[in-house]
Design a protein around this motif. Structure first.
Motif: not given
Length: 141
Positions: A39, A61-62, A64-66, A68-72
């Motif tokens: 992140s 899409n990578l 777009a997943k940023t 989600t990665i931060k939330n994870t």
């Protein structure tokens, strides 16, 4: 996690659970660090103007997943606290089981006493009915 054991033979269980908890904590920490590093790298790349063009070439899409990665990463940071709270809840539940066993024993004793009293009352009532229906004839002296 503290485990209630019957008879004291569960000393080995505590050690195993402690090692599993430690291993899980290490793995959780490593995953959290990897996600946080990824992140941070993406964030730095977004801020850096020469990297900006390279970043745009990454699959959409990578990007777009940023979030989600931060939330994870945030979720993984909270996991030790959540696990600790669940552990405390389980310990509390185990203590409640001991109290429930005592309550169940008391209720069983009360039921047994009530059934015994009812049985004696029924037996006494049957004897008095039997005596009134069949009075014993006394023989003359």
């Amino acid at each position: 996690m503290k485990m209630a054991t019957a008879g004291g033979g569960g000393g080995n269980v505590k050690g195993t659970i402690s090692r599993e908890g430690t291993a899980k904590s290490i793995v959780t920490e490593q995953i959290s660090q990897a996600v946080q590093s990824t992140s941070n790298l993406l964030h730095l790349m977004q801020q850096s103007s020469p990297s900006q063009t390279q970043l745009m070439k990454l699959p959409k899409n990578l990007l777009a997943k940023t979030p989600t990665i931060k939330n994870t990463g945030q979720m993984l940071e909270q996991m030790p606290r959540v696990i600790s709270l669940l552990d405390a809840h389980v310990d509390s539940g185990l203590q409640s089981v001991l109290h429930l066993k005592t309550v169940i024993q008391l209720l069983e004793n009360m039921e047994s006493c009530q059934l015994s009293s009812l049985s004696r009352a029924h037996f006494s009532q049957g004897e008095s009915q039997h005596a009134s229906q069949h009075p014993e004839v006394s023989s003359p002296p």
